[in-house]
Scaffold this motif. Sequence first.
Motif, short mmCIF file in Angstrom:
data_model
loop_
_atom_site.label_atom_id
_atom_site.label_comp_id
_atom_site.label_asym_id
_atom_site.label_seq_id
_atom_site.Cartn_x
_atom_site.Cartn_y
_atom_site.Cartn_z
N UNK A 42 0.87 -1.18 0.00
CA UNK A 42 0.00 0.00 0.00
C UNK A 42 0.91 1.23 0.00
N UNK A 43 0.38 2.37 -0.43
CA UNK A 43 1.18 3.59 -0.41
C UNK A 43 0.53 4.63 0.49
N UNK A 44 1.38 5.51 1.03
CA UNK A 44 0.93 6.54 1.94
C UNK A 44 0.75 7.89 1.26
N UNK A 45 1.39 8.07 0.10
CA UNK A 45 1.27 9.36 -0.58
C UNK A 45 1.38 9.18 -2.09
N UNK A 46 0.84 10.16 -2.81
CA UNK A 46 0.85 10.16 -4.27
C UNK A 46 1.49 11.46 -4.75
N UNK A 47 2.47 11.35 -5.62
CA UNK A 47 3.10 12.52 -6.21
C UNK A 47 2.75 12.63 -7.68
N UNK A 48 2.71 13.85 -8.18
CA UNK A 48 2.45 14.12 -9.59
C UNK A 48 3.48 15.12 -10.08
N UNK B 40 -5.17 7.40 4.75
CA UNK B 40 -4.71 6.08 5.15
C UNK B 40 -3.99 5.43 3.98
N UNK B 41 -3.00 4.58 4.25
CA UNK B 41 -2.35 3.85 3.15
C UNK B 41 -3.38 3.03 2.39
N UNK B 42 -3.23 2.99 1.07
CA UNK B 42 -4.22 2.28 0.26
C UNK B 42 -3.58 1.74 -1.00
N UNK B 43 -4.26 0.77 -1.62
CA UNK B 43 -3.88 0.29 -2.94
C UNK B 43 -5.05 0.41 -3.92
N UNK C 10 4.01 -3.03 3.55
CA UNK C 10 3.25 -4.26 3.32
C UNK C 10 1.81 -4.14 3.81
N UNK C 11 0.93 -4.79 3.11
CA UNK C 11 -0.49 -4.73 3.43
C UNK C 11 -0.78 -5.21 4.85
N UNK C 12 -0.03 -6.21 5.32
CA UNK C 12 -0.37 -6.81 6.62
C UNK C 12 0.03 -5.95 7.81
#
Length: 427
Positions: free
Chosen positions: A287-293, A317-320, A355-357
Amino acid sequence: MSARAIALVDGNNFYVSCERAFNPNLEGCPVVVLSSNDGCVVARSAEARALGIGMGEPFFKVRPLIKSHGLRWLSSNFSLYHDMSARMMALLGEFSPSQEIYSVDECFLDFTALPVDVLAHAQKLRARVQCYLGLPTCVGLAPSKTLAKLANHMAKRDSQWSGVCDWNELPSTAQQRVMASLPVKEIWGVGGRISESLQALGIKTVWQLRNADPALIRARFSVVLARTVAELNGVSCLDLGSVPNQREQIICSRSFGQPVVALNDLKDTIINHINHAAERMRSEGLHCQSVGVFLHTYRFNLHKLQYAPSIQATLPQPTDDSRLLIAAALRALEAIYKTGYEYQKSGIQLSGLQPQHVIQVDLFSNGDRLRSERLMSAVDGINQRYGQPMVALGAAGMAHRKHFWQVRNDNRSPRYTTHWDDLAEAY
């Protein structure tokens, strides 16, 4: 206990070699493979290097060599390269019980416990890869991974080794001569900044680094560089990893076939990037915590306005979940977009991977999270079985249509090993 015997196997001019495996007419010719959108050189044959073509050279600068020196050029064919890489790594894995895949064309093998002559074993390995796949390789043998990289460099540089260089077979005077001739920046794991700092201490060559005080190196730099010093002295400090290190970020970017000025077109490119990056992230259970553009105008056109903005958005929240990532990325894009510019490239960066877990979820979000996981799993499963984009999320599906900004690959070879319609024909 016998000394370790580590082999680094490296495909020679890998992208070009993959092309030559299916097109023998390219043998002996100067050949370059270009980046996505045919922008710059990402692979060169030995003949192309001899013409002075540098890695990353913009294609427009080398185009005159097509007429003057018979330069052959090809658009990148990543489907072919990745499949040939997978085949090569599977074949190499048969030669050792311990393998670490380092890159698309490199892997480490441990020959230590094998009841074989390591030189003969390495030559057998090279012959097998050449016979089965048509790919030339070189092998460096040494008691440590760092020295194996150095030995591989020598095997490539000097034909006297017949493709395999065993560091232990070199006299100590020859080892010293090789290390003294190489700048410290050439050693594996020493980047530009570290190299500058080492040179400030008078450590300019690999030989000087080998003889540096480990305590000083550890105090001034890090235990990692101190291990490199030990490795240069033949002490194996870096085990072959059976499990790859978790990546820290995923970057997906692409240059356009022609400049883009409209925000809606840029949104389509960002959606495409998120789609690919999120699928890759989910395949690794992350999962990721942030998105960059980020955006770029064409930096080689000095007559146009230049603009290269970037922005990072932290997620609650971290997500995929591609839906959440697309929404965050589009908001970020709108924050940095400006009219009046001709954009040549866009990209996204997924950071804070974990990691997802280990994700700590909100007390009230578990139901949404489970539904998200089931949806993304279903989408990925269908697309992997039937091909992209059999199922896509609303706007993401629209983004898969052919757009004027999509990548140019006018001179791409057939995808011989991954597409039925491109299978080679025998006459």
